[in-house]
Design an enzyme around this catalytic site. Structure first.
Site, PDB file in Angstrom:
ATOM      1  N   ARG A 127       0.787  -1.375   0.165  1.00 13.29           N
ATOM      2  CA  ARG A 127       0.000  -0.046   0.085  1.00 13.29           C
ATOM      3  C   ARG A 127       1.124   1.382   0.067  1.00 13.29           C
ATOM      4  O   ARG A 127       1.836   1.280   0.531  1.00 13.29           O
ATOM      5  CB  ARG A 127      -1.028   0.171   1.093  1.00 13.29           C
ATOM      6  CG  ARG A 127      -1.837  -1.228   1.340  1.00 13.29           C
ATOM      7  CD  ARG A 127      -2.651  -1.064   2.656  1.00 13.29           C
ATOM      8  NE  ARG A 127      -3.583  -2.314   2.763  1.00 13.29           N
ATOM      9  CZ  ARG A 127      -3.231  -3.461   3.264  1.00 13.29           C
ATOM     10  NH1 ARG A 127      -2.078  -3.486   3.801  1.00 13.29           N
ATOM     11  NH2 ARG A 127      -4.047  -4.427   3.519  1.00 13.29           N
ATOM     12  N   LYS A 152      -1.959  -2.319   7.906  1.00 14.88           N
ATOM     13  CA  LYS A 152      -3.183  -2.407   8.070  1.00 14.88           C
ATOM     14  C   LYS A 152      -3.580  -3.241   9.314  1.00 14.88           C
ATOM     15  O   LYS A 152      -3.135  -4.391   8.923  1.00 14.88           O
ATOM     16  CB  LYS A 152      -3.984  -2.387   6.827  1.00 14.88           C
ATOM     17  CG  LYS A 152      -5.502  -2.205   6.917  1.00 14.88           C
ATOM     18  CD  LYS A 152      -6.174  -2.091   5.621  1.00 14.88           C
ATOM     19  CE  LYS A 152      -7.646  -1.639   5.796  1.00 14.88           C
ATOM     20  NZ  LYS A 152      -8.059  -1.749   4.332  1.00 14.88           N
ATOM     21  N   HIS A 215      -2.792   2.295  -5.588  1.00 11.24           N
ATOM     22  CA  HIS A 215      -3.409   1.186  -5.502  1.00 11.24           C
ATOM     23  C   HIS A 215      -3.702   0.250  -6.666  1.00 11.24           C
ATOM     24  O   HIS A 215      -4.001  -0.876  -6.600  1.00 11.24           O
ATOM     25  CB  HIS A 215      -4.777   1.392  -4.863  1.00 11.24           C
ATOM     26  CG  HIS A 215      -5.078   0.391  -3.536  1.00 11.24           C
ATOM     27  ND1 HIS A 215      -4.305   0.347  -2.633  1.00 11.24           N
ATOM     28  CD2 HIS A 215      -6.074  -0.500  -3.590  1.00 11.24           C
ATOM     29  CE1 HIS A 215      -4.834  -0.395  -1.397  1.00 11.24           C
ATOM     30  NE2 HIS A 215      -5.898  -0.903  -2.109  1.00 11.24           N
ATOM     31  N   ARG A 218      -1.075  -2.128  -7.100  1.00  6.46           N
ATOM     32  CA  ARG A 218      -1.226  -3.219  -5.978  1.00  6.46           C
ATOM     33  C   ARG A 218      -2.203  -4.156  -6.750  1.00  6.46           C
ATOM     34  O   ARG A 218      -1.942  -5.488  -6.612  1.00  6.46           O
ATOM     35  CB  ARG A 218      -1.696  -2.550  -4.770  1.00  6.46           C
ATOM     36  CG  ARG A 218      -2.165  -3.904  -3.694  1.00  6.46           C
ATOM     37  CD  ARG A 218      -2.412  -2.817  -2.442  1.00  6.46           C
ATOM     38  NE  ARG A 218      -3.099  -3.611  -1.425  1.00  6.46           N
ATOM     39  CZ  ARG A 218      -2.629  -4.678  -0.294  1.00  6.46           C
ATOM     40  NH1 ARG A 218      -1.428  -4.659  -0.354  1.00  6.46           N
ATOM     41  NH2 ARG A 218      -3.340  -5.149   0.297  1.00  6.46           N
ATOM     42  N   HIS A 241      -4.060  -9.206   3.602  1.00  6.29           N
ATOM     43  CA  HIS A 241      -5.379  -9.408   3.700  1.00  6.29           C
ATOM     44  C   HIS A 241      -5.515 -10.248   4.872  1.00  6.29           C
ATOM     45  O   HIS A 241      -5.357 -11.211   5.139  1.00  6.29           O
ATOM     46  CB  HIS A 241      -5.923 -10.067   2.516  1.00  6.29           C
ATOM     47  CG  HIS A 241      -6.376  -8.977   1.292  1.00  6.29           C
ATOM     48  ND1 HIS A 241      -6.560  -9.438   0.019  1.00  6.29           N
ATOM     49  CD2 HIS A 241      -5.984  -7.580   1.291  1.00  6.29           C
ATOM     50  CE1 HIS A 241      -6.334  -8.287  -0.537  1.00  6.29           C
ATOM     51  NE2 HIS A 241      -6.419  -7.145   0.010  1.00  6.29           N
ATOM     52  N   TYR A 250      -9.802 -10.579  -7.017  1.00  6.52           N
ATOM     53  CA  TYR A 250      -8.921 -10.829  -8.130  1.00  6.52           C
ATOM     54  C   TYR A 250      -9.247 -11.866  -9.154  1.00  6.52           C
ATOM     55  O   TYR A 250      -8.766 -12.453 -10.142  1.00  6.52           O
ATOM     56  CB  TYR A 250      -7.333 -10.974  -7.661  1.00  6.52           C
ATOM     57  CG  TYR A 250      -6.979  -9.753  -6.931  1.00  6.52           C
ATOM     58  CD1 TYR A 250      -7.080  -8.549  -7.633  1.00  6.52           C
ATOM     59  CD2 TYR A 250      -7.059  -9.746  -5.583  1.00  6.52           C
ATOM     60  CE1 TYR A 250      -6.542  -7.456  -6.801  1.00  6.52           C
ATOM     61  CE2 TYR A 250      -6.663  -8.553  -4.769  1.00  6.52           C
ATOM     62  CZ  TYR A 250      -6.567  -7.473  -5.379  1.00  6.52           C
ATOM     63  OH  TYR A 250      -6.231  -6.147  -4.766  1.00  6.52           O
TER      64      TYR A 250
END
Length: 274
Positions: A127, A152, A215, A218, A241, A250
């Site tokens: 990120r 995150k 992003h 990414r 994640h 994806y």
């Protein structure tokens, strides 16, 4: 004063600087709009504020505003906001660059630093907030790995550095010949806005019509990993994640995989002609 308390509560809970900025923005707008003492604010004020956004704002923006106000009511005002009906979040598939477009973007950079930043974002899937806060001590050039510290969810995670990029990056750092704390800056992190401007300018020079943000790189990284057969759980770990369902988006955007599928009609025609 209430905005200062809001910022403190968000920071104490480990929210990202972007979330702190977004929540503060919406709460400030709300307080300006209502112009009422805090002890008189209630659920109807929130409903009125959000309903007026429907004419000009996206559903996702309204959802973010609602989350901001819910946090403000519960953690700052110590009030129960209750249930407020809201539209479902829009599920837009992320924009993805092809590998040729990524290469075109990298080749269109105007400085070595910009080239390394864009290459690093794409090759690691970091990120933008993680990239600007990446410290030199978090990089192991010998093992070609790095650590995202307090990403995150305030979690650390390991990432791999491209073999092609590692040497170029190490040479760039050594050539500067100065003590530095961060990989891409000296004493203070670059701003995320600075990175966004670099990518916007490079996109224009590359003549790429798609919207390109940090992003986007990414998303492209994850999609290209999937297209080359990388297990989705590995991609989940690489992206940091918490839930596999976040990564599974994806599986719906891998256009190259769709293109490679042999159409049954073509098989039928081959059988008919044989």
């Amino acid at each position: 004063m209430s905005l200062d308390i809001l910022k403190s509560e968000l920071k104490l809970r480990g929210f990202s600087p972007l979330t702190v900025r977004n929540y503060t923005f919406f709460v400030e707008k709300f307080l300006q709009k209502t112009n009422k003492p805090h002890n008189q604010l209630d659920q109807n004020d929130v409903k009125m504020f959000l309903s007026e956004m429907f004419d000009t704002k996206s559903k996702n923006t309204i959802m973010l505003a609602a989350a901001s106000l819910k946090f403000f009511y519960s953690e700052v005002l110590k009030k129960d906001l209750g249930s407020i009906p809201l539209p479902k979040k829009e599920k837009k598939l992320p924009e993805v660059l092809s590998q040729d477009e990524v290469l075109k973007l990298i080749d269109s950079t105007d400085t070595l630093k910009s080239r390394l930043i864009i290459s690093f974002l794409y090759s690691t899937g970091l990120r933008v907030s993680e990239l600007v806060n990446l410290k030199l001590d978090d990089i192991n050039f010998k093992e070609k790995t790095g650590w995202v510290r307090r990403g995150k969810g305030s979690k650390d995670r390991l990432f791999a550095i491209s073999e092609n990029l590692a040497g170029e990056l190490q040479e760039y750092i050594n050539d500067k010949g100065i003590e530095r704390e961060y990989v891409f800056s000296k004493e203070k992190p670059l701003t995320t806005r600075n990175i966004q401007k670099i990518i916007q300018g490079t996109r224009k020079r590359a003549n790429i019509n798609k919207k390109v943000t940090p992003h986007t790189l990414r998303h492209s990284f994850a999609t290209h990993l999937l297209e080359q057969g990388t297990d989705i759980r590995v991609i989940q770990a690489m992206l940091g994640h918490a839930s596999l369902s976040t990564t599974q988006v994806y599986t719906h955007i891998s256009s190259e995989q769709i293109k490679r599928v042999k159409n049954p009609f073509d098989s039928l025609m081959q059988r008919n002609n044989s």
